[in-house]
Design an enzyme around this catalytic site. Structure first.
Site, PDB file in Angstrom:
ATOM      1  N   ASP A   1       0.837  -1.208   0.000  1.00 43.88           N
ATOM      2  CA  ASP A   1       0.000   0.000   0.000  1.00 43.88           C
ATOM      3  C   ASP A   1       0.871   1.256   0.000  1.00 43.88           C
ATOM      4  O   ASP A   1       0.549   2.235  -0.660  1.00 43.88           O
ATOM      5  CB  ASP A   1      -0.949   0.014   1.198  1.00 43.88           C
ATOM      6  CG  ASP A   1      -1.811   1.270   1.184  1.00 43.88           C
ATOM      7  OD1 ASP A   1      -2.534   1.468   0.198  1.00 43.88           O
ATOM      8  OD2 ASP A   1      -1.734   2.072   2.126  1.00 43.88           O
TER       9      ASP A   1
ATOM     10  N   ARG B   1      -0.150   6.306  -6.802  1.00 47.74           N
ATOM     11  CA  ARG B   1      -1.482   6.822  -7.146  1.00 47.74           C
ATOM     12  C   ARG B   1      -1.561   8.319  -6.882  1.00 47.74           C
ATOM     13  O   ARG B   1      -2.173   9.066  -7.646  1.00 47.74           O
ATOM     14  CB  ARG B   1      -2.561   6.097  -6.322  1.00 47.74           C
ATOM     15  CG  ARG B   1      -2.789   4.662  -6.778  1.00 47.74           C
ATOM     16  CD  ARG B   1      -3.611   3.891  -5.755  1.00 47.74           C
ATOM     17  NE  ARG B   1      -4.882   4.523  -5.443  1.00 47.74           N
ATOM     18  CZ  ARG B   1      -5.491   4.450  -4.265  1.00 47.74           C
ATOM     19  NH1 ARG B   1      -4.977   3.726  -3.285  1.00 47.74           N
ATOM     20  NH2 ARG B   1      -6.629   5.073  -4.050  1.00 47.74           N
TER      21      ARG B   1
ATOM     22  N   LYS C   1      -4.901  -2.574   5.178  1.00 50.84           N
ATOM     23  CA  LYS C   1      -4.287  -2.114   6.438  1.00 50.84           C
ATOM     24  C   LYS C   1      -5.120  -2.537   7.645  1.00 50.84           C
ATOM     25  O   LYS C   1      -4.591  -2.952   8.672  1.00 50.84           O
ATOM     26  CB  LYS C   1      -4.119  -0.585   6.404  1.00 50.84           C
ATOM     27  CG  LYS C   1      -3.006  -0.149   5.468  1.00 50.84           C
ATOM     28  CD  LYS C   1      -2.929   1.356   5.327  1.00 50.84           C
ATOM     29  CE  LYS C   1      -4.008   1.906   4.460  1.00 50.84           C
ATOM     30  NZ  LYS C   1      -3.890   3.243   3.947  1.00 50.84           N
TER      31      LYS C   1
END
Ligand code: URA
Length: 434
Positions: free
Chosen positions: A161, A168, A187
């Site tokens: 992530d 992103r 998460k």
């Protein structure tokens, strides 16, 4: 398997298999797939979407990219909460002690703030000596003994992530619902709690601008949570103005304390009663939201929730005196009121911009390493729907110097919008998604 082929599948609207998604996530985390290919894939996902199975596969692959926390040494059910990010969001500081005082365990990992939204960890560091870097054994022991601990996220929790989100962020691919779902849920799943409640913000200051978008995100999050065998529920809340009145670390702690002391009602308390209600009902500790609300309000009335906050602060090495004497919290040298230049009804307070004002005063991080001033920020005196006369106080700035305060005053005035007629107070809790 070749990443170029997978990009083409998604570009053409096809679906990716479990193995293909795992190849992509693990390959990118290990540095075997370059940024440019992963960027193209994120854009293809943003434009073409992912179905529920693909989103679940992506989430579970991200969970496997790093360490996961096994909370089984803690007895009983454990609850966790996540917010999609808001200005003035001090919910965890109120919610977690309240729920723990009702007997449900909170073993929470929180982040630091970056940019204009503050992190729970930074806020808690307003208590001198408070540490989030406790050992895993100490973390488990504290939760078993007092029912609550809030620590920093371990560096190796979902490394996929960290890399994918950073990419992103600079490639215009944040607002993709399946990518947000896999980012958040990976998460939360890796952090090990049995019950996960989510606060999905909606409005001009949030990722999701409309209730329809927020509902789609909330449903995506809760479905993935349930498919991963967790108890999961979400609340959609308004983010067309900051939550509560205070924005800034110690100022938000002070506001949270006043809610826990039973001195303050309003949107912040309502949100905590709803999120806490979902936690207690999902845990089977209350029959419905109304019964849960009564238990949570009693934790405030009896002083149990406030004492729970103090116990947690002490168990993590902090000085808990400010819980009972908030005047001991860090205080900025300058307080400057900001006055309304016109009469009217407040129609909007741009949350993101208020966050930037607090950051300008030194309350937010420009990058990951930058220090922050815990004492500064903004306290709103007026909120949406309230009438003001020219010359009324709109907010008070808490600043490190007069010059900084005066600069910030101009920025803050620009956050307020007025209407000549009546403005309805926005309904803060839009929907519950279970
Ligand atoms: N918060 C996250 O953790 N991830 C996202 O993708 C968006 C918001």
């Amino acid at each position: 398997m070749r990443m170029t082929d997978l990009i083409a599948v998604k570009r053409d609207g096809g679906r990716l298999s479990t193995e293909q998604i795992d190849f992509m996530v693990q390959g990118y985390t290990r540095g075997e797939i370059p940024d440019y290919q992963m960027s193209a894939m994120c854009m293809a996902i943003l434009l073409r979407g992912m179905d529920e199975q693909e989103t679940l596969d992506m989430t579970m692959s991200m969970v496997r990219s790093g360490e996961t926390i096994d909370l089984s040494p803690i007895q009983g059910l454990k609850a966790d909460k996540h917010s999609t990010g808001g200005v003035g969001d001090k919910t965890s500081l109120v919610l977690c002690p309240m729920v723990a005082a009702c007997g449900l365990k909170i073993a929470k990992m929180s982040g630091r703030g970056l940019g204009h939204t503050g992190g729970t960890i930074d806020k808690l560091e307003s208590f001198p000596g408070f540490s989030v870097d406790i050992s895993e054994e100490q973390f488990f022991e504290n939760v078993n003994k007092i029912g609550i601990a809030i620590i920093g996220q371990t560096a190796d929790l979902v490394p996929a992530d960290k890399k994918i989100y950073a990419l992103r962020d600079v490639t215009g691919t944040v607002p993709s619902i399946p990518l947000i779902v896999s980012s958040i849920m990976s998460k939360k799943l890796a952090s090990g709690s049995d019950i996960i409640v989510l606060d999905v913000k909606c409005g001009s200051g949030a990722f999701m601008k409309t209730v329809d978008q927020a509902r789609e995100l909330a449903q995506g999050l809760t479905r993935i949570g349930r498919l991963a065998k967790r108890r999961c529920a979400a609340v959609i809340t308004d983010m067309d103005q900051p939550l509560g009145h205070a924005v800034g670390n110690a100022l938000e702690v002070k506001e949270a304390i006043s809610v826990l002391r039973g001195e303050k009602e309003g949107d912040l308390l309502e949100l905590c009663l709803t999120l806490g209600g979902l936690m207690l009902t999902e845990a089977g500790m209350a029959a419905d939201l109304e019964a849960a609300r009564a238990l949570l309000l009693e934790s405030i009335r009896s002083g149990a929730a406030l004492r729970k906050l103090a116990e947690m602060v002490e168990a993590q090495g902090g000085d808990s005196r400010p819980v009972f004497q908030p005047e001991l919290l860090p205080k900025a040298p300058v307080q400057l009121p900001v006055y309304a230049g016109r009469s009217g009804t407040v129609s909007r307070i741009q949350a993101e911009k208020v966050g930037l004002v607090s950051m300008h005063l030194g309350g937010g991080r420009v990058d990951k390493e930058s220090p922050i001033d815990l004492s500064v920020g903004v306290v709103l005196e007026k909120k949406v729907g309230e009438r003001v006369q020219a010359g009324d106080c709109l907010a008070v700035l808490h600043a490190p110097s007069q010059a900084k305060a005066e600069e910030a005053a101009e920025l803050l005035k620009a956050c307020f919008e007025f209407s000549d007629g009546e403005v309805e107070k926005p309904s803060f809790i839009k929907e519950i998604v279970r």
